[in-house]
Design a protein around this motif. Structure first.
Motif, PDB file in Angstrom:
ATOM      1  N   VAL A  64       0.847  -1.195   0.000  1.00  0.00           N
ATOM      2  CA  VAL A  64       0.000   0.000   0.000  1.00  0.00           C
ATOM      3  C   VAL A  64       0.884   1.247   0.000  1.00  0.00           C
ATOM      4  O   VAL A  64       1.734   1.403   0.877  1.00  0.00           O
ATOM      5  CB  VAL A  64      -0.930   0.024   1.223  1.00  0.00           C
ATOM      6  CG1 VAL A  64      -1.695   1.342   1.292  1.00  0.00           C
ATOM      7  CG2 VAL A  64      -1.894  -1.140   1.179  1.00  0.00           C
ATOM      8  N   PRO A  65       0.717   2.139  -0.976  1.00  0.00           N
ATOM      9  CA  PRO A  65       1.554   3.337  -1.005  1.00  0.00           C
ATOM     10  C   PRO A  65       1.225   4.293   0.146  1.00  0.00           C
ATOM     11  O   PRO A  65       0.066   4.474   0.511  1.00  0.00           O
ATOM     12  CB  PRO A  65       1.222   3.979  -2.357  1.00  0.00           C
ATOM     13  CG  PRO A  65      -0.122   3.445  -2.724  1.00  0.00           C
ATOM     14  CD  PRO A  65      -0.197   2.078  -2.133  1.00  0.00           C
ATOM     15  N   ALA A 138      10.205   6.609   4.364  1.00  0.00           N
ATOM     16  CA  ALA A 138       9.235   5.526   4.222  1.00  0.00           C
ATOM     17  C   ALA A 138       8.187   5.782   3.144  1.00  0.00           C
ATOM     18  O   ALA A 138       7.547   4.843   2.663  1.00  0.00           O
ATOM     19  CB  ALA A 138       8.527   5.293   5.559  1.00  0.00           C
ATOM     20  N   SER A 139       8.005   7.030   2.753  1.00  0.00           N
ATOM     21  CA  SER A 139       6.881   7.386   1.880  1.00  0.00           C
ATOM     22  C   SER A 139       7.129   7.029   0.428  1.00  0.00           C
ATOM     23  O   SER A 139       8.253   7.085  -0.066  1.00  0.00           O
ATOM     24  CB  SER A 139       6.599   8.889   1.986  1.00  0.00           C
ATOM     25  OG  SER A 139       6.261   9.237   3.306  1.00  0.00           O
ATOM     26  N   ASP A 140       6.045   6.694  -0.258  1.00  0.00           N
ATOM     27  CA  ASP A 140       6.087   6.447  -1.696  1.00  0.00           C
ATOM     28  C   ASP A 140       5.777   7.719  -2.476  1.00  0.00           C
ATOM     29  O   ASP A 140       6.254   7.898  -3.592  1.00  0.00           O
ATOM     30  CB  ASP A 140       5.070   5.368  -2.075  1.00  0.00           C
ATOM     31  CG  ASP A 140       5.390   4.041  -1.414  1.00  0.00           C
ATOM     32  OD1 ASP A 140       6.377   3.408  -1.811  1.00  0.00           O
ATOM     33  OD2 ASP A 140       4.655   3.651  -0.495  1.00  0.00           O
ATOM     34  N   LEU A 141       4.922   8.554  -1.898  1.00  0.00           N
ATOM     35  CA  LEU A 141       4.536   9.813  -2.532  1.00  0.00           C
ATOM     36  C   LEU A 141       4.587  10.905  -1.486  1.00  0.00           C
ATOM     37  O   LEU A 141       4.316  10.664  -0.318  1.00  0.00           O
ATOM     38  CB  LEU A 141       3.117   9.739  -3.124  1.00  0.00           C
ATOM     39  CG  LEU A 141       2.814   8.615  -4.107  1.00  0.00           C
ATOM     40  CD1 LEU A 141       2.117   7.462  -3.399  1.00  0.00           C
ATOM     41  CD2 LEU A 141       1.900   9.123  -5.213  1.00  0.00           C
ATOM     42  N   HIS A 181      -0.527  -0.722  -7.002  1.00  0.00           N
ATOM     43  CA  HIS A 181       0.799  -0.468  -6.457  1.00  0.00           C
ATOM     44  C   HIS A 181       1.458  -1.776  -6.049  1.00  0.00           C
ATOM     45  O   HIS A 181       0.824  -2.654  -5.480  1.00  0.00           O
ATOM     46  CB  HIS A 181       0.676   0.440  -5.233  1.00  0.00           C
ATOM     47  CG  HIS A 181       1.965   0.606  -4.492  1.00  0.00           C
ATOM     48  ND1 HIS A 181       2.943   1.459  -4.918  1.00  0.00           N
ATOM     49  CD2 HIS A 181       2.418   0.008  -3.373  1.00  0.00           C
ATOM     50  CE1 HIS A 181       3.955   1.405  -4.079  1.00  0.00           C
ATOM     51  NE2 HIS A 181       3.657   0.529  -3.134  1.00  0.00           N
ATOM     52  N   THR A 182       2.716  -1.927  -6.357  1.00  0.00           N
ATOM     53  CA  THR A 182       3.465  -3.091  -5.911  1.00  0.00           C
ATOM     54  C   THR A 182       4.789  -2.633  -5.329  1.00  0.00           C
ATOM     55  O   THR A 182       5.415  -1.719  -5.832  1.00  0.00           O
ATOM     56  CB  THR A 182       3.750  -4.059  -7.072  1.00  0.00           C
ATOM     57  OG1 THR A 182       4.402  -3.351  -8.132  1.00  0.00           O
ATOM     58  CG2 THR A 182       2.462  -4.671  -7.608  1.00  0.00           C
ATOM     59  N   GLN A 204       3.353  13.070  -6.878  1.00  0.00           N
ATOM     60  CA  GLN A 204       3.671  12.192  -7.998  1.00  0.00           C
ATOM     61  C   GLN A 204       4.563  11.060  -7.568  1.00  0.00           C
ATOM     62  O   GLN A 204       5.487  11.247  -6.803  1.00  0.00           O
ATOM     63  CB  GLN A 204       4.366  12.984  -9.106  1.00  0.00           C
ATOM     64  CG  GLN A 204       4.770  12.124 -10.289  1.00  0.00           C
ATOM     65  CD  GLN A 204       5.354  12.949 -11.383  1.00  0.00           C
ATOM     66  OE1 GLN A 204       4.833  14.008 -11.720  1.00  0.00           O
ATOM     67  NE2 GLN A 204       6.442  12.490 -11.959  1.00  0.00           N
ATOM     68  N   ALA A 205       4.268   9.884  -8.043  1.00  0.00           N
ATOM     69  CA  ALA A 205       5.159   8.749  -7.832  1.00  0.00           C
ATOM     70  C   ALA A 205       5.991   8.564  -9.075  1.00  0.00           C
ATOM     71  O   ALA A 205       5.491   8.666 -10.172  1.00  0.00           O
ATOM     72  CB  ALA A 205       4.338   7.493  -7.552  1.00  0.00           C
TER      73      ALA A 205
END
Length: 206
Positions: A64-65, A138-141, A181-182, A204-205
Motif C-alpha cells: 500500500v503506497p 518511508a513514503s512512496d509519494l 501499487h506493488t 507524484q510517484a
C-alpha cells in the motif's frame, strides 16, 4: 531581466543555493532512519515503510503506497486544499501520514479525519524532526500543497529519500487508471487539485 543582470555581474556576486545538506540527508547513512538504502536498491525503503506503519498504528502492508505531508498546517501552505480533497484521496488504496503544527482549526480538521478513517490516516500534531526524516524515508509519494509555488528546499528533503515531489497541477482524476501499487516502488501516478481549487495540490510517484 534580473537573470541577465545577475549573469553579467556574476564575477562580483556570491551566494548559497537554496537547498539542503546532501550529506546530512543521505539515506545511505542517515542515523535518524531505521534502515539505510540507496536509489539503486530500495529494499531498505520498504522496511522503513513497515517500521513507520507500525510506529503510527497503520496496518502493516508494504504494497500500500504511503502518501505523506510534513509542513506547517496553515492555509498559506495549502492545507485547506488538502482538506477539500482528503476524502477523495482516502477512498483510494493508500495510507496518508501528516506531520506538523499550525492553525488550531486546521489541526482539529485533520484530527477529525484521522478519527473518521482509522487505519488509513495517521496525523501527528507536533514538531518532530526525527519523525520527519523517517516519514521521508518511508513514503512512496509526498504531498506538497501550495497557494504559491514553493521554493526548492521542500522538494529536496523527500526527493533525497526517494519520495518523489509534486507533478504539475491538473485534473483530480489524473491517476484513476494507474496500475495497482506493488512494492518496492509505485507505478507512475499523480493526484492533483481540481481546476476549481484556489491553489495547487499535487503528488507524484516516479
Amino acid at each position: 531581466h534580473l537573470d541577465g543582470v545577475l549573469r553579467k555581474n556574476s564575477w562580483k556576486l556570491q551566494g548559497i543555493l537554496n537547498g539542503i545538506d546532501y550529506d546530512l540527508n543521505n539515506p545511505e547513512r542517515d542515523p535518524l532512519i531505521p534502515v539505510h538504502f540507496t536509489q539503486d536498491d530500495l529494499c531498505g525503503k520498504v522496511k522503513n515503510k513497515v517500521e513507520l506503519q507500525e510506529k503510527l498504528g497503520l496496518p502493516l502492508d508494504e504494497r500500500v503506497p504511503i502518501l505523506s505531508m510534513v509542513t506547517r498546517l496553515t492555509s498559506q501552505k495549502g492545507c485547506d486544499l488538502v482538506l477539500e480533497n482528503l476524502e477523495t484521496i482516502l477512498e483510494r488504496s493508500v495510507q496518508v501520514v501528516i506531520l506538523g503544527t499550525g492553525d488550531p482549526r486546521i489541526e482539529d480538521s485533520f484530527r477529525y479525519f484521522a478519527e473518521k478513517y482509522p487505519g488509513k490516516l495517521a496525523v501527528r500534531i507536533q514538531f518532530d524532526a526525527d519523525l520527519a526524516q523517517q516519514i521521508y524515508a518511508a513514503s512512496d509519494l509526498f504531498l506538497m500543497p501550495s497557494h504559491i509555488i514553493p521554493g526548492p528546499s521542500p522538494f529536496s528533503f523527500p526527493s533525497r529519500k526517494s519520495s518523489p515531489g509534486p507533478s504539475e497541477p491538473g485534473d483530480c482524476s489524473a491517476s484513476s487508471e494507474s496500475p495497482p501499487h506493488t512494492a518496492p516502488w509505485p507505478c507512475r501516478s499523480s493526484f492533483a487539485a481540481n481546476r476549481n481549487s484556489r491553489g495547487r495540490i499535487a503528488a507524484q510517484a516516479g
